[in-house]
Design a protein around this motif. Structure first.
Motif, mmCIF file in Angstrom:
data_model
loop_
_atom_site.group_PDB
_atom_site.id
_atom_site.type_symbol
_atom_site.label_atom_id
_atom_site.label_comp_id
_atom_site.label_asym_id
_atom_site.label_seq_id
_atom_site.Cartn_x
_atom_site.Cartn_y
_atom_site.Cartn_z
ATOM 1 N N LEU A 111 5.620 39.178 29.630
ATOM 2 C CA LEU A 111 4.359 39.829 29.240
ATOM 3 C C LEU A 111 3.802 40.651 30.399
ATOM 4 C CD1 LEU A 111 2.520 36.932 27.356
ATOM 5 C CD2 LEU A 111 4.088 38.641 26.428
ATOM 6 N N PRO A 112 3.204 41.818 30.094
ATOM 7 C CA PRO A 112 2.702 42.694 31.170
ATOM 8 C C PRO A 112 1.651 42.024 32.048
ATOM 9 C CG PRO A 112 2.718 43.852 29.056
ATOM 10 C CD PRO A 112 3.053 42.436 28.761
ATOM 11 N N GLU B 243 -1.440 39.293 24.201
ATOM 12 C CA GLU B 243 -0.099 39.878 24.260
ATOM 13 C C GLU B 243 0.958 39.022 23.568
ATOM 14 O OE1 GLU B 243 -0.840 42.098 28.587
ATOM 15 O OE2 GLU B 243 0.429 40.330 28.458
ATOM 16 N N LEU B 244 0.593 37.813 23.211
ATOM 17 C CA LEU B 244 1.552 36.933 22.545
ATOM 18 C C LEU B 244 1.799 37.398 21.114
ATOM 19 C CD1 LEU B 244 0.129 33.530 23.760
ATOM 20 C CD2 LEU B 244 2.379 34.442 24.337
ATOM 21 N N ALA B 245 3.028 37.235 20.638
ATOM 22 C CA ALA B 245 3.331 37.523 19.234
ATOM 23 C C ALA B 245 2.777 36.388 18.376
ATOM 24 C CB ALA B 245 4.836 37.644 19.051
ATOM 25 N N GLY B 246 2.493 36.707 17.113
ATOM 26 C CA GLY B 246 1.851 35.732 16.232
ATOM 27 C C GLY B 246 2.601 34.410 16.162
ATOM 28 N N ALA C 212 4.758 27.478 18.563
ATOM 29 C CA ALA C 212 5.765 26.993 19.512
ATOM 30 C C ALA C 212 5.099 26.575 20.826
ATOM 31 C CB ALA C 212 6.819 28.068 19.758
ATOM 32 N N ILE C 213 4.154 27.385 21.282
ATOM 33 C CA ILE C 213 3.446 27.070 22.525
ATOM 34 C C ILE C 213 2.649 25.770 22.371
ATOM 35 C CG2 ILE C 213 1.515 27.828 23.976
ATOM 36 C CD1 ILE C 213 2.608 30.699 23.641
ATOM 37 N N ARG C 214 2.046 25.597 21.220
ATOM 38 C CA ARG C 214 1.291 24.376 20.953
ATOM 39 C C ARG C 214 2.192 23.133 21.114
ATOM 40 N NH1 ARG C 214 -0.060 21.924 16.149
ATOM 41 N NH2 ARG C 214 -2.052 20.808 16.236
ATOM 42 N N HIS C 215 3.399 23.237 20.607
ATOM 43 C CA HIS C 215 4.322 22.104 20.741
ATOM 44 C C HIS C 215 4.782 21.898 22.181
ATOM 45 C CE1 HIS C 215 5.362 22.155 16.174
ATOM 46 N NE2 HIS C 215 4.258 21.496 16.441
ATOM 47 N N GLU C 216 4.951 22.982 22.920
ATOM 48 C CA GLU C 216 5.341 22.822 24.329
ATOM 49 C C GLU C 216 4.202 22.156 25.115
ATOM 50 O OE1 GLU C 216 8.266 23.130 24.885
ATOM 51 O OE2 GLU C 216 9.078 24.708 23.614
#
Lengths: 106, 106, 106, 106
Positions: free
Chosen positions: A48-49, A55-58, A63-67
């Motif tokens: 990401l810039p 900037e995150l895709a929908g 997935a991030i929540r699970h990480e």
């Protein structure tokens, strides 16, 4: 209602015991597993810039929540193995940080 | 009494706001800072023969406690920026893990 | 024959240029990608009792070989962006380590 | 002149042997040490707005150079323990990446 960190400590204990996984759960191995989960989290941000949330895709949010959950679950287990009260330790660290980085004068 | 994770979310918000640090606290930067803290934790274990808690030197316990606190504080902040309820996410992940790794038959 | 590190520097430059990837390859992003690859390497070892090579399953060797390659390729690219001669830096670091950790008297 | 990666392999072998450190240098422990060094590298970039080289402070370059050296030295040692030819592995990985990410048509 039980405190969230205490609740997760009980649940991770029961989960590992039911699968006879305690033998693998040394603090060292759990720390290594924690670092792997943190990298899986970081992977979502690496190209990401600037890294702002917009900037995150929908599809990445779930997935991030699970990480984030994986990171917390390993953290709770390491703390449990080492008899560390995570909330008390965090409060203490905030106090130390407040001394190290005093807020600017108004 | 306030829940521990909710309490830390409030405190980290206030801490960053008082120092005008929100500008640095993109999810990406916080994820990177999280990975640095996890490595500082891992460093205590890297040369241990098996990594059981008994192999740690006495003085390491306090340092490890502070590293665990740092990890938790960054984790709480990333979750906050992304509107993730850490406890709910962890409960959901435990359920998914229970399906993925069913306990052995008694 | 070209030196191995110099060879990889040329090849990674050409690879990124052909795909117009230089825009993503800031030192920060490459460092983050490097940490992700190192975690993918570490994942192979996280539950081993002591971590000696003999504890690895047969099929892991090839996967580990590719992870080591990924780590090297990102390392070479970060060094290139920052104009660091990796071999010269490593020789210098070995000398500093030799002073910091003198060998025991015979 | 000896190839740079082969040269570092010989030097790290001699360094560890002179200090009787091979006993600590399992692939697992070296992978963990590698992840710690990568985090020390990442730490220099964690709060930068975009992470371009120009955002680094002047004094950071030398420190970063040493972190890059540390990463390379541990990487060479892991590869040595696992009998991996790093250059050959990297060439193979570049070929695999070229298939996975074909360059755009001109």
């Amino acid at each position: 209602m039980r405190d969230s960190l205490a609740d997760l400590r009980e649940r991770t204990r029961a989960f590992a015991a039911a699968r006879d996984w305690e033998q693998y759960h040394t603090p060292k191995n759990l720390a290594m597993a924690l670092s792997v989960e943190v990298a899986e989290l970081a992977e979502h941000f690496q190209w990401l810039p600037t890294g702002r949330a917009g900037e995150l895709a929908g599809g990445q949010h779930e997935a991030i929540r699970h990480e984030l959950a994986d990171v917390l679950l390993y953290l709770v287990q390491i703390a449990d193995k080492l008899d560390v009260d995570l909330h008390a330790a965090a409060l203490e660290k905030i106090q130390l940080n407040a001394i190290k980085y005093p807020p600017p004068e108004p």
